[in-house]
Write an enzyme that holds these catalytic residues in place. Structure first.
Site, PDB file in Angstrom:
ATOM      1  N   SER A  19      56.879  41.024  29.330  1.00 33.61           N
ATOM      2  CA  SER A  19      56.544  40.003  30.269  1.00 33.61           C
ATOM      3  C   SER A  19      57.500  39.985  31.369  1.00 33.61           C
ATOM      4  CB  SER A  19      56.151  38.563  29.662  1.00 33.61           C
ATOM      5  OG  SER A  19      56.245  37.711  30.468  1.00 33.61           O
ATOM      6  N   ARG A  20      57.146  39.485  32.583  1.00 34.70           N
ATOM      7  CA  ARG A  20      57.970  39.684  33.760  1.00 34.70           C
ATOM      8  C   ARG A  20      58.803  38.190  33.480  1.00 34.70           C
ATOM      9  NH1 ARG A  20      53.737  41.375  38.577  1.00 34.70           N
ATOM     10  NH2 ARG A  20      54.476  43.556  38.552  1.00 34.70           N
TER      11      ARG A  20
ATOM     12  N   HIS B  24      45.887  44.756  36.154  1.00 35.68           N
ATOM     13  CA  HIS B  24      45.702  45.711  35.134  1.00 35.68           C
ATOM     14  C   HIS B  24      46.100  47.087  35.681  1.00 35.68           C
ATOM     15  CE1 HIS B  24      42.280  43.768  32.864  1.00 35.68           C
ATOM     16  NE2 HIS B  24      43.445  43.108  32.921  1.00 35.68           N
TER      17      HIS B  24
ATOM     18  N   LYS C 107      39.523  44.542  29.747  1.00 33.63           N
ATOM     19  CA  LYS C 107      38.429  44.533  30.635  1.00 33.63           C
ATOM     20  C   LYS C 107      38.691  43.393  31.536  1.00 33.63           C
ATOM     21  CE  LYS C 107      36.318  40.807  28.788  1.00 33.63           C
ATOM     22  NZ  LYS C 107      36.579  39.800  29.695  1.00 33.63           N
TER      23      LYS C 107
ATOM     24  N   ARG D 199      42.684  30.789  39.285  1.00 34.58           N
ATOM     25  CA  ARG D 199      42.507  32.144  39.452  1.00 34.58           C
ATOM     26  C   ARG D 199      40.916  32.575  39.763  1.00 34.58           C
ATOM     27  NH1 ARG D 199      40.438  35.197  35.522  1.00 34.58           N
ATOM     28  NH2 ARG D 199      40.328  34.419  33.572  1.00 34.58           N
TER      29      ARG D 199
ATOM     30  N   ASP E  43      34.788  38.395  35.236  1.00 38.25           N
ATOM     31  CA  ASP E  43      35.129  37.701  34.134  1.00 38.25           C
ATOM     32  C   ASP E  43      34.018  37.461  32.988  1.00 38.25           C
ATOM     33  OD1 ASP E  43      37.770  35.881  33.169  1.00 38.25           O
ATOM     34  OD2 ASP E  43      37.670  36.598  35.407  1.00 38.25           O
TER      35      ASP E  43
END
Length: 322
Positions: free
Chosen positions: A33-34, A76, A94, A162, A175
């Site tokens: 993770s960042r 992604h 996806k 988001r 989504d």
């Protein structure tokens, strides 16, 4: 033993990690993770041996065979490219990316490097969905005439969410709409005609979208997605001699009902386990063991065809991701 890494630590990553425990010969080796603290908490929760505070470090881990990328979809492309260029096989959540161009770039990169890459479209790998496809191919309901599917959630989402942010690929289409579109594509292939309409929110993302696919065979697909109300989340597949009903949620049904002319309705079910993500991990491991660089069940061509349809719908409804 297939050694897994997970890139990202959100809700979907957690559910995948839970289901990975159900997969024979799978081991969660590392998470990246960042945010280093988030990676460490995730590793402790799900038993990963190592936690990394960057995507590059995770991708560089030589003990990882494949990385599941579970970031929000706007990230992604960057995340998958980081893994592919490091030589790591990738299972990419996806939708693949935000558009066809960047999806094509990932596929071209993977093919050039000879590295495995698959879209994590779990619906296509669900045992019940695979059985539905078999029934249709075997002619159980005759010639396919119509596919209907909808995916709507209630909302409302706050302005900072988001789902309302075009820079993050917000809106219902990517989504939610990817599921009805993927179901129609799975059963009917690429349509020759596409017509779409949507109501857009103040940020320019789609809140309520209707899609019609037309096929030269005479078949049609009527699809919808939205975030203004909870829909039934069901689907139906109609043929010339019968129908298959997929109850809520159609993308992961516990059972389906087969209606055939002259016969009593038949319920087809399968034993449910976990969250349903284990089947994509099983397919990845099968492909890696066979030396494949793409899955025959979720091939690159399918991913790019669906992304082309998403791009087409998005252009028709006037949504721009910036």
């Amino acid at each position: 033993m297939t050694r897994w890494g997970i890139l990202a630590t959100g809700h979907i990553a957690s559910r995948f990690a839970e289901d990975l425990r159900l997969v024979p010969d799978a081991e969660l080796v590392a998470v990246g993770s960042r945010a280093a603290d988030s990676a460490q908490r995730f590793a402790e929760t799900y038993g990963a041996k190592r936690a990394y505070g960057s995507w590059v470090e995770l991708a560089a881990d030589p003990e990882i065979d494949v990385i599941y990328v579970a970031t929000p979809h706007a990230a992604h492309h960057e995340a998958a490219m980081t893994c592919l260029t490091a030589g790591r096989a990738v299972l990419l959540e996806k939708p693949f990316t935000l558009d066809l161009a960047t999806s094509t770039e990932l596929v071209d990169t993977a093919r050039a490097a000879g590295v495995f890459l698959m879209e994590a479209m779990w619906m296509r790998l669900n045992p019940i969905i695979r059985r539905v496809v078999e029934l249709v191919e075997q002619g159980a309901i005759g010639t396919l005439r119509n596919v209907r599917a909808d995916f709507g959630v209630p909302g409302p989402f706050p302005p900072e969410h988001r789902m309302r942010n075009p820079a993050l690929g917000g809106g219902a289409l990517l989504d939610l709409g990817i599921y009805p579109i993927s179901l129609a594509h799975l059963l009917l292939g690429v349509p020759q005609h596409v017509r779409s309409w949507a109501h857009l929110g103040p940020e320019g993302t789609d809140e309520n979208t209707g899609i019609l696919f037309g096929y030269d065979s005479g078949a049609v697909a009527t699809l919808s997605c939205g975030m203004v109300g909870a829909s039934e989340l069901s689907a139906s597949i109609t043929g010339s001699t019968g129908r298959i009903d997929l109850p809520e949620p159609f993308f992961r049904p516990g059972s389906v009902i087969l209606h055939r002319d002259g016969f009593a309705p038949e319920t087809i079910s399968a034993e449910e386990a976990g969250n349903g993500y284990q089947y994509e991990a099983i397919e990845v491991q099968r492909c890696l063991a066979a030396g494949l660089t793409e899955s025959p069940l979720v091939p690159h061509t399918t991913t790019l065809e669906v992304m082309t349809l998403l791009d087409t719908v998005r252009e028709q409804i006037g949504v721009r991701y910036v």
